[in-house]
Write an enzyme that holds these catalytic residues in place. Sequence first.
Site, mmCIF file in Angstrom:
data_model
loop_
_atom_site.group_PDB
_atom_site.id
_atom_site.type_symbol
_atom_site.label_atom_id
_atom_site.label_comp_id
_atom_site.label_asym_id
_atom_site.label_seq_id
_atom_site.Cartn_x
_atom_site.Cartn_y
_atom_site.Cartn_z
ATOM 1 N N VAL A 184 17.656 33.369 17.120
ATOM 2 C CA VAL A 184 18.668 33.522 18.168
ATOM 3 C C VAL A 184 20.011 32.960 17.717
ATOM 4 O O VAL A 184 21.058 33.593 17.871
ATOM 5 C CB VAL A 184 18.205 32.844 19.471
ATOM 6 N N GLY A 224 18.066 24.235 23.751
ATOM 7 C CA GLY A 224 18.586 23.542 24.923
ATOM 8 C C GLY A 224 18.170 22.091 24.847
ATOM 9 O O GLY A 224 17.198 21.682 25.462
ATOM 10 N N ASP A 272 24.122 25.764 23.388
ATOM 11 C CA ASP A 272 23.511 25.258 24.618
ATOM 12 C C ASP A 272 24.429 25.362 25.829
ATOM 13 O O ASP A 272 23.992 25.106 26.955
ATOM 14 C CB ASP A 272 23.100 23.791 24.443
#
EC number: 2.7.1.11
Length: 439
Positions: free
Chosen positions: A363, A254, A210
Amino acid sequence: MSDKSIFNIENLGPPKYRSPLQLSTVKGDRIFNFVSESDRLVFDISMDYYNQCLNDGESPICMEKAGPRQNIFFDAKNTTAAIVTCGGLCPGINNVIRGLVMALHYFYGVKKIVGIPYGYEGLNPEKGHELIELTPDKVKDIHQFGGTFLGSSRGGQDVSVMVDTLENNKIDMLFAIGGDGTLKGVNAIGNEITKRDAKISVVGIPKTIDNDIDLIDESFGFQTAFDVASPILRDAHNEATGAYNGISIIKLMGRDSGFIAASAALAMPVVNFVLVPEMDFSLEGENGFFAALEQRLLQKKHAVIVVAEGAGQQLFKDRQIVTDASGNVQHEDIGVFLKEKISEYFKGKSPVTIKYIDPSYIVRCAPANSSDSVYCSGLAYHAVHGAMAGKTKFVASRVNNRYVYIPISEVTKKRKKIDLEGEFWFSVLQSTGQPFFLG
């Protein structure tokens, strides 16, 4: 930040051994020089701060420059090092593990390096995890793969038990690769070591996909994260334009900070809305998200929405606060929520086709890209140099594009967040064309 000593790094004691590194001690020599203990780098490099220091007649707040020292604390041939990876996965972890092993073995001649399996659980004997011997041959290819070679876990263990394990295994230095919770954990381990007057160095290497570690330029893996996300946004755009009033919603990681979502949208400028945790927004009303989305569809007949996992949590009514093993608040699924609410809003108004994509775990498991690979190696090397010099309770990182050492206690005081009045967020607004305010 008025205290000039906030960035001072603790030391285990005076360095008694000569470094085995064959570096120069002559300034201006063509061979790289050892870094002196007096080498410092200014934290705030703005002209305003420079003038303030001139006017006040005070020296600026500085950080220790990272790098190899001529005199070191540990006798390398009799040193045992340990490496642990904690928390969620992130591109580049294996690169850091490899870099640490190679630097310890080849730079300093450390012969015994162990891996602690499955995070801090591996320091609790009751969990039954055996330490893993790490050698250059064993780790030489792990950088080609995502995830973590050592395994990971969330949540802490009893600090006293973990320090007992370090002492029982005669470990002299512990490298902890992880985010905010991991860094707080290794700092607590360091404090317990200090209480016992033991001579064990603890080092943190900031890892969070993040990019929410405070003070530092960025955490490793972040560049890869939005690099991997970018083509997904491209394909999501293709999905959206392939249907009349097509809408693609892509949820990216996030939890508390929206740097991945915002950066991916800048890297692949086909995104029309970026929703991040830093921004409260409403769905209904003249300035609400639905009105802006409806206007977008009237004009362009498609829309691409990128939403960070922690965005819009204020929209969930009767929300119960639940935390994971690391103490992080578990968020409601904003992606699924938006898909349902958008569908409800346009029902009876106009037909829409909504595609929802959540590539988060793909990811975070990707191998590091070239940029992150270089960064990971640099972090590993500088962490080893600091530990061998007897420094402890610090993170190796980059600030103002220079490698430095910062006390763990300083980077864990708060999380870094997007400044909604700053240049970065303004760039996102320019790229997407979304309204300055949704609310």
